[in-house]
Design a protein around this motif. Structure first.
Motif, PDB file in Angstrom:
ATOM      1  N   ASN A   1      53.309   9.251  28.899  1.00  0.00           N
ATOM      2  CA  ASN A   1      54.139   9.812  27.828  1.00  0.00           C
ATOM      3  C   ASN A   1      54.972   8.747  27.101  1.00  0.00           C
ATOM      4  OD1 ASN A   1      53.210  12.418  28.343  1.00  0.00           O
ATOM      5  ND2 ASN A   1      54.809  12.805  29.865  1.00  0.00           N
ATOM      6  N   PRO A   2      54.311   7.779  26.480  1.00  0.00           N
ATOM      7  CA  PRO A   2      55.037   6.709  25.785  1.00  0.00           C
ATOM      8  C   PRO A   2      55.725   7.215  24.527  1.00  0.00           C
ATOM      9  CG  PRO A   2      52.702   6.591  25.295  1.00  0.00           C
ATOM     10  CD  PRO A   2      52.851   7.646  26.352  1.00  0.00           C
ATOM     11  N   THR A   3      56.762   6.509  24.125  1.00  0.00           N
ATOM     12  CA  THR A   3      57.495   6.902  22.919  1.00  0.00           C
ATOM     13  C   THR A   3      56.647   6.735  21.663  1.00  0.00           C
ATOM     14  OG1 THR A   3      58.423   4.668  22.784  1.00  0.00           O
ATOM     15  CG2 THR A   3      59.716   6.322  23.954  1.00  0.00           C
ATOM     16  N   SER A   4      55.647   5.848  21.713  1.00  0.00           N
ATOM     17  CA  SER A   4      54.771   5.649  20.559  1.00  0.00           C
ATOM     18  C   SER A   4      53.915   6.873  20.268  1.00  0.00           C
ATOM     19  CB  SER A   4      53.854   4.455  20.802  1.00  0.00           C
ATOM     20  OG  SER A   4      52.992   4.704  21.900  1.00  0.00           O
ATOM     21  N   GLY A   5      53.692   7.722  21.271  1.00  0.00           N
ATOM     22  CA  GLY A   5      52.916   8.949  21.076  1.00  0.00           C
ATOM     23  C   GLY A   5      51.424   8.792  21.248  1.00  0.00           C
TER      24      GLY A   5
END
Length: 538
Positions: free
Chosen positions: A254-258
């Motif tokens: 679940n990275p912030t980059s999506g």
């Protein structure tokens, strides 16, 4: 094994790397409609034992999954169920080692191990070798076993081979548990079995989780040895029995980059620049590709995904089906192909024509492109001419002499065959099966990759790359699935499904699929038991 038996293993320092695959997962935070997208896009041979077969498995005990498997597969290898889906790509972690044994100089079948002599276990392997048609002859082969595993007598001495896949037979069980997983927690629990020895995994689910892991049953090794080479077979220091736990492997959740992705590039480049795994000292013996080891597909994916703050499903499809090389072209077999675009044509009059043609190329592999065939043929000649020792190594540098020689051969071929250097890709590269022969886009190491082989008539037939494709959308209303097979759902020559998906495939189109059992049965052309037809549908 071949290198052990032919006596070349001690001279090989690099390990071979196979062709590639793509996998992409986009979270709702980066999609225009808030849905979660998953692309299952392994690049495999189009035919043969390692070609994909599409299947939908349902049981009365909670199994309901659609995806790809190989002939003889007992489960779906990658696909989607009612809760989640995942894709596999090949990774390059070091999972096997070769040992040079220190044998008794008297000729006895004993080897030195921690200062003591141990006896090699000797066995006789029986098999039959087919000569002509039905004619088979029985053979016997002596095989040995040491503490390391299978051991072989060669002209260069005795060598042992130890590989992670040979230490566990539960891979099918793990895939079965992944097939039945109902969410991230149960999926990761299945991964902790560590029975599937390798392959990257890109995952997405209906709860909008996305996840990447460069999975592997990776041995814990003594860093005092260079594990990319043959290691001593006389000490317990090189005898590994433990493996890194799943939590120690490169991964992103679940990275912030999506987004997470893999195109067989380094696992340390799997998401946005601030979300990537960090290489640790453990990689000295794991030997994953270092963080800078990208390929043309990974560079192109990054360039495309960075264009979007949020992307639509159509945008997602455009990225997946992209036919363009990036500005900086890298290919696994040769570190930097940009050399061909940097050589001054005026300095090499014999190759000036083909140099100017390639340097004016837009780097696209669409059907109408008239320079792509020249580059395909040039790559073929260049690779064929490389020394075997360098052909598959990462970071191999090609020289100007290598390029000029391959350009000369390519230029001569095209003038003799076509009268010039302009040939439409759709005429040059074809998708062939049975009575169908269709134009085929794509090329080596673009996102919509295609690898082709020269035929007797001079055209190139697609043999690997884009094969079975499954695109998934997890929405609040349910799961939307589109798939396509390179040929069709049957390998039987007389089946109407032998090549009925070829038009969809070459046109970059997909067919809708469903996990709904009722809908499947209502639309079935035939319902049958393996031994008898149960019902014919109108």
């Amino acid at each position: 094994l071949e290198k052990i038996l032919d006596g070349t293993i001690a001279r090989d320092e690099a390990k071979d790397a196979p062709k590639g695959s793509n996998a992409m997962a986009i979270s709702g935070a980066k999609t225009a409609d808030g849905n979660t997208y998953l692309a299952i896009n392994s690049h495999q041979p189009l035919e043969g034992w390692y070609s994909w077969y599409e299947a939908h498995l349902i049981s009365e005990e909670g199994l309901n999954i659609l995806g790809g498997t190989f002939p003889g597969g007992a489960t779906i290898f990658h696909g989607v169920n009612e809760d989640l889906g995942w894709a596999h790509t090949v990774n390059h972690v070091d999972l096997s080692d070769v040992y040079k044994m220190e044998m008794d100089p008297s000729g006895a079948l004993q080897y030195q191990f921690d200062g003591e002599w141990k006896e090699l276990e000797k066995r006789t392997y029986k098999a039959k070798v087919k000569l002509l048609g039905f004619l088979k002859i029985p053979i016997k082969q002596k095989v040995y076993e040491s503490v390391y595993g299978p051991t072989f007598k060669t002209k260069e001495g005795f060598y042992a081979w130890r590989f992670a896949a040979g230490q566990d037979i539960r891979a099918v069980e793990q895939w079965y548990k992944m097939n039945k997983a109902t969410g991230l927690e149960s999926f990761q629990e299945a991964l902790r079995m560590q029975a599937i020895p390798s392959t990257n995994i890109v995952y997405a689910d209906r709860e909008d989780n996305i996840f990447f892991i460069s999975n592997g049953k990776v041995p814990v090794r003594d860093p005092a040895y260079d594990w990319r080479k043959v290691v001593p077979g006389n000490t317990s220091a090189t005898l590994w029995n433990e493996y890194y736990p799943i939590d120690s492997l490169p991964q992103v959740l679940n990275p912030t980059s999506g987004y997470v992705f893999n195109t067989n590039n380094t696992p340390f480049s799997a998401s946005g620049l601030n979300d990537n795994p960090v290489e640790t000292s453990a990689n000295q013996t794991m030997t994953y590709q270092h963080p800078d080891m990208e390929n043309s597909r990974s560079l192109r994916f990054r360039a495309l995904i960075d264009e979007y703050d949020k992307l639509s499903y159509d945008d997602f499809k455009r990225i997946k089906y992209d036919l363009q090389y990036p500005d900086q072209m890298i290919r696994r077999e040769m570190m930097n192909l940009e050399l061909v675009f940097a050589i001054a044509p005026e300095a090499h009059p014999a190759q000036a024509g083909i140099l100017k043609t390639l340097q004016a190329w837009d780097r696209s592999y669409n059907l109408e492109n008239t320079t792509a065939p020249v580059f395909i043929y040039f790559i073929k000649i260049l690779i064929d001419n490389l020394d075997e020792a360098n052909r598959w190594c990462w970071r191999c540098e090609i020289t100007e002499a290598d390029v000029l020689q391959a350009l000369s051969v390519t230029q001569d071929h095209f003038y003799k065959k076509y009268g010039g250097l302009s040939v439409r890709l759709g005429d040059f590269q074809r998708h062939i099966r049975g009575d169908k022969n269709l134009p085929l886009a794509g090329g080596p190491d673009v996102l919509a990759a295609m690898y082709s082989k020269e035929q007797k008539d001079g055209t190139f037939k697609g043999i690997a790359g884009e094969s079975y494709i499954e695109l998934v959308q997890f929405t609040p209303e349910g799961i939307l699935i589109e798939t396509v097979h390179a040929y069709g759902s049957s390998a039987e020559l007389d089946s109407p499904h032998y090549n009925d998906q070829m038009e969809l495939f070459v046109n970059q189109q997909l067919k809708p699929m469903t996990l709904d059992r009722v809908a499947v049965l209502q639309n079935a052309k035939q319902v049958y038991h393996p031994r008898r037809v149960v019902a014919e549908q109108p």
